[in-house]
Design a protein around this motif. Sequence first.
Motif, mmCIF file in Angstrom:
data_model
loop_
_atom_site.group_PDB
_atom_site.id
_atom_site.type_symbol
_atom_site.label_atom_id
_atom_site.label_comp_id
_atom_site.label_asym_id
_atom_site.label_seq_id
_atom_site.Cartn_x
_atom_site.Cartn_y
_atom_site.Cartn_z
ATOM 1 N N PRO A 253 72.596 17.894 -26.493
ATOM 2 C CA PRO A 253 72.959 16.924 -27.540
ATOM 3 C C PRO A 253 74.439 16.561 -27.428
ATOM 4 C CG PRO A 253 72.809 19.119 -28.472
ATOM 5 C CD PRO A 253 72.334 19.230 -27.059
ATOM 6 N N PRO A 254 74.811 15.380 -27.906
ATOM 7 C CA PRO A 254 76.244 15.046 -27.939
ATOM 8 C C PRO A 254 76.947 15.922 -28.979
ATOM 9 C CG PRO A 254 74.978 13.417 -29.140
ATOM 10 C CD PRO A 254 73.967 14.324 -28.490
ATOM 11 N N ILE A 278 78.483 25.822 -28.759
ATOM 12 C CA ILE A 278 78.828 25.354 -30.106
ATOM 13 C C ILE A 278 77.745 25.830 -31.064
ATOM 14 C CG2 ILE A 278 79.428 23.376 -31.550
ATOM 15 C CD1 ILE A 278 79.857 21.725 -29.076
ATOM 16 N N LEU A 279 78.168 26.342 -32.224
ATOM 17 C CA LEU A 279 77.238 26.736 -33.272
ATOM 18 C C LEU A 279 77.503 25.885 -34.511
ATOM 19 C CD1 LEU A 279 77.258 29.360 -31.413
ATOM 20 C CD2 LEU A 279 76.580 30.583 -33.469
ATOM 21 N N TYR A 280 76.441 25.245 -34.996
ATOM 22 C CA TYR A 280 76.539 24.422 -36.195
ATOM 23 C C TYR A 280 75.732 25.066 -37.323
ATOM 24 C CZ TYR A 280 77.753 20.698 -32.822
ATOM 25 O OH TYR A 280 78.327 19.947 -31.821
ATOM 26 N N GLN A 281 76.241 24.955 -38.540
ATOM 27 C CA GLN A 281 75.397 25.233 -39.697
ATOM 28 C C GLN A 281 74.662 23.940 -40.030
ATOM 29 O OE1 GLN A 281 76.774 25.289 -43.868
ATOM 30 N NE2 GLN A 281 76.244 27.485 -43.863
ATOM 31 N N VAL A 282 73.343 24.029 -40.140
ATOM 32 C CA VAL A 282 72.545 22.836 -40.406
ATOM 33 C C VAL A 282 71.594 23.125 -41.565
ATOM 34 C CG1 VAL A 282 72.655 22.030 -38.008
ATOM 35 C CG2 VAL A 282 70.765 23.511 -38.724
ATOM 36 N N LYS A 283 71.055 22.061 -42.142
ATOM 37 C CA LYS A 283 70.030 22.220 -43.176
ATOM 38 C C LYS A 283 68.868 21.294 -42.853
ATOM 39 C CE LYS A 283 72.044 18.870 -46.439
ATOM 40 N NZ LYS A 283 72.549 18.665 -47.818
ATOM 41 N N LEU A 295 74.965 24.053 -26.120
ATOM 42 C CA LEU A 295 76.087 24.148 -25.186
ATOM 43 C C LEU A 295 77.021 22.964 -25.350
ATOM 44 C CD1 LEU A 295 74.113 25.172 -21.957
ATOM 45 C CD2 LEU A 295 75.357 26.678 -23.513
ATOM 46 N N GLN A 296 78.229 23.120 -24.848
ATOM 47 C CA GLN A 296 79.167 22.000 -24.828
ATOM 48 C C GLN A 296 78.578 20.855 -23.989
ATOM 49 O OE1 GLN A 296 81.883 21.613 -26.479
ATOM 50 N NE2 GLN A 296 82.646 23.639 -27.037
ATOM 51 N N PRO A 297 78.739 19.603 -24.409
ATOM 52 C CA PRO A 297 78.193 18.476 -23.626
ATOM 53 C C PRO A 297 78.662 18.487 -22.173
ATOM 54 C CG PRO A 297 78.925 17.726 -25.782
ATOM 55 C CD PRO A 297 79.372 19.150 -25.669
ATOM 56 N N SER A 298 79.836 19.043 -21.913
ATOM 57 C CA SER A 298 80.352 19.093 -20.542
ATOM 58 C C SER A 298 79.547 20.021 -19.644
ATOM 59 C CB SER A 298 81.819 19.541 -20.556
ATOM 60 O OG SER A 298 81.942 20.830 -21.145
#
Length: 562
Positions: A253-254, A278-283, A295-298
Amino acid sequence: MSLVFKVGEHSVIGPRPRNEDYVTVVTPSESQQAIKGALMLVADGVSGGAGGAEASEMTARSISADYYATPETWTIQHALDKVVQAANLWVLSQARKDSKMAGMATTLSMLVLRGQRYVLAHVGDTRIYRLREQSLQCLTTDHVWDRPDMRHVLKRAVGLDDQLTVDYAEGLLQAGDVYAIVSDGVWAALGDAEIHRGLMLYRSPQMVAEYLTALAVEKGGQDNASAVIVNIESVGQDHLTDMLADALSLPLPPRLAVGSQLDGFTVTRVIHDSRLSILYQVKNSAGQLFVLKTLQPSRADDKQSCEALLNEEWLAKRVVSQCVPQILPLTLDQRSALYYVMTWHEGSTLQQRLDAGHHFTMNGVANIGQDLLRGLSMLHRLNIVHRDIKPANIHIGSDTRLRILDLGVALNPTLPMPEQMENPGTPSFMAPELFAGQVADRQADIYAAGVTLYHLLTRKYPYGEIEPFQSPRFGEPIKPSRYRPEIPAWLENVILKAIARKTEDRFETAEEMLLALEHGELKPVVIPRTPLIARARLVKWQWLAICSLFANLILIYLLFIT
């Protein structure tokens, strides 16, 4: 490509009053077969025992059911050995409870097919043959006495002894292979030449199984005759690679911002943003909070990192425990990108508490140690080595429950290990043997747990802080009581035993260390004192040479002054 095979089975009573052979073939769903494989077995109840038929049937039934209930993180051989040993104890218990069943026992020959490989388990005098390129080979050895008058007497069988030794072997499959599992009622009556001819006679494995068993009776066989025939039509890929091949085609994902949406999840904040992941908090749409890891987009072209992320998800899904965050079961159809989602828990890591200046008490550290060792023992029972135990990977939730985070570099024989993960971990928490190139094992996790407890108490490291790419020398560890003199002796000894330089001086298992923490001062751990001669790293003959030199110098001095 998946493993494709055809199987046939047949069992006839022959001239005996009842059939004491038992045949089992299990071909589970495709997803389960990719993990556990397909299982075929022949069990031949010992005719001399009253319960031969019962022994063969119950052994076959329990093994086929229990094998598929074992953790998916176990190797095939480990899982088979566990269920076979359990079946052996069950048969023995039945014989001891009922005098009419005394002597009940059974032979057992099993074949598990998965991906590109087969694994066989064998005890007794049933046999497993392989026909490859028109050449017949017996893959098993009969466990009978090597005397002409006793070749029908078994040395090993399920139910004969408390200590059962099972033969295991494995190898690669080839398209065109034919495998045959036959009872002694078949091979003893026919011989290898007739079996060879029978396996080449028909293309249908069912017709071959029926032909061999019928021919054995026709040739004058005096026993039950049973056969399982397997034709390998095409060989699969490695079971995990095959499962994850489709997932690898998903794009990363971007970079997401707060408010961004992905497959029904809305980003509420960024939890962690590192060089790799990368870790995101999502709902979700119901407002439930989760953690999304990607992972990082790179890293989109970094196949090894993508495989490592998928491996982490695959492994974490199989750890069903309150000691680790649980993975949300999302199918590939529910995802448009490469990521996975796990449960969210309010709280903080031990490292975050240290950074905030939290003061850890003796009782607090002892309790954390007990919870940590319970989690480690659970992972180790699943044949998983974490390889990166440290305060940053230990989370204490608002529900006061400890959870072990980040299985990204965990080691399990079921998973392929990327080359970049051969020696992972945080240097100051890595065991001395890892710097010598050894692969991390359970002892390395125990060492890291000991360093973690040491660091919580002292904010220092027992052998000093180790920087990346440094080649450290490990001397004697500094006792934690130097920095915290109020540490009780029993707790200090538990920590010192866990962080011993030599693996043989550490706790043997996580359960052993857990018991030491639970018993505390009631059963304190004793740390043997290191003799001066050992601390100086000089062997005895070197000390003798030094003493002899001083004695000679004294004698020379006395000669000159007299």
